[in-house]
Scaffold this active site. Sequence first.
Site, PDB file in Angstrom:
ATOM      1  NE  ARG A 239     -22.487  35.346  29.364  1.00 40.58           N
ATOM      2  CZ  ARG A 239     -21.734  34.292  29.658  1.00 40.58           C
ATOM      3  NH1 ARG A 239     -20.443  34.443  29.895  1.00 40.58           N
ATOM      4  NH2 ARG A 239     -22.256  33.090  29.733  1.00 40.58           N
TER       5      ARG A 239
ATOM      6  CG  HIS B 256     -14.286  35.226  26.780  1.00 35.06           C
ATOM      7  ND1 HIS B 256     -15.291  36.047  26.343  1.00 35.06           N
ATOM      8  CD2 HIS B 256     -14.895  34.287  27.548  1.00 35.06           C
ATOM      9  CE1 HIS B 256     -16.453  35.626  26.811  1.00 35.06           C
ATOM     10  NE2 HIS B 256     -16.239  34.554  27.557  1.00 35.06           N
TER      11      HIS B 256
END
Length: 309
Positions: A221, A273
């Site tokens: 994250r 990502h």
Amino acid sequence: MRVVVHTDDADTWCQALARRLPDAEVVTSEAAGDAPADYLAVWKPPASLFEGQSRLKGIVNLGAGVDALLHNPGLPRGVPIVKLRDAGMAPLMADYVRFGVLYFQRDFDRYFAQQTHGTWREQPLIDKADWPIGVLGLGAIGAHVARALAEDGFPVHGWSRSAKSLDGVTCHHGEAGLSELLAGVRTLVTLLPDTDSTRGIVNAGTLSRLPEGATLINPGRGSLIDEAALLDALGPGDKEGRLRGALLDAFTEEPLPRDNPLWAHPRVRITPHMAAPTPVRDAADQVAELIRALDAGEDVETIDPGAGY
């Protein structure tokens, strides 16, 4: 039963879920119009998707991270939320982390830097046994990654809030356990959920407890990392700081703004990502099972919005 799907590849998901839920109407959010859904299968939906959902029985998050969903201002209260518990993502994540570990352990970062100067110099080899790795977060994916690295021959230390036990992994927990882990690892891997207690956990204090020349891999994250502290620990571009380098896949703001200084730092490698995309074929089986279980009133492990996971 009406299932509405919202994600980047919604058509593919709809086809996969329709085959697994033949008695259900499965449509994309664009095709759904104003008609309410019984279940939503979503990844980073807009707040408007929740408007007019008068009969919603459950929400399936099409990924392991629920922070974007829980922070959505339109999220209705009292509706059960479930998420994917791996569904093929763990092996992909393990491959990404393996790449990052080997990138530093085998000195590829230094070889690539040498190439820019035409320097031909072999770096001394450091054995895997002398390259301890710390994995923060021992959920389904973190545990898989930790075990995979241990099987590769690296000494692996794992950390979680509460005590856990994994074969081949030295497990730590709590604040004292975190300090102990940080002091002895050459690569730190962050795979924690986004919660009030984990936000900014990699900060100036954390980084100062790592050994000189340690490296960071963050495929978890973006909120876990204090970017200013990371840049300070990396030092200026022409000279190594306390931290040797970082491989980063997740960021607080995505896409990462083009003026973010991480882009230009020579000892930072950035990926968009992509460390562990959700494999539709494997994940659709799990999504269909979750929807069937919710619809049948069976006990299903749901997300605690207060805890953040």
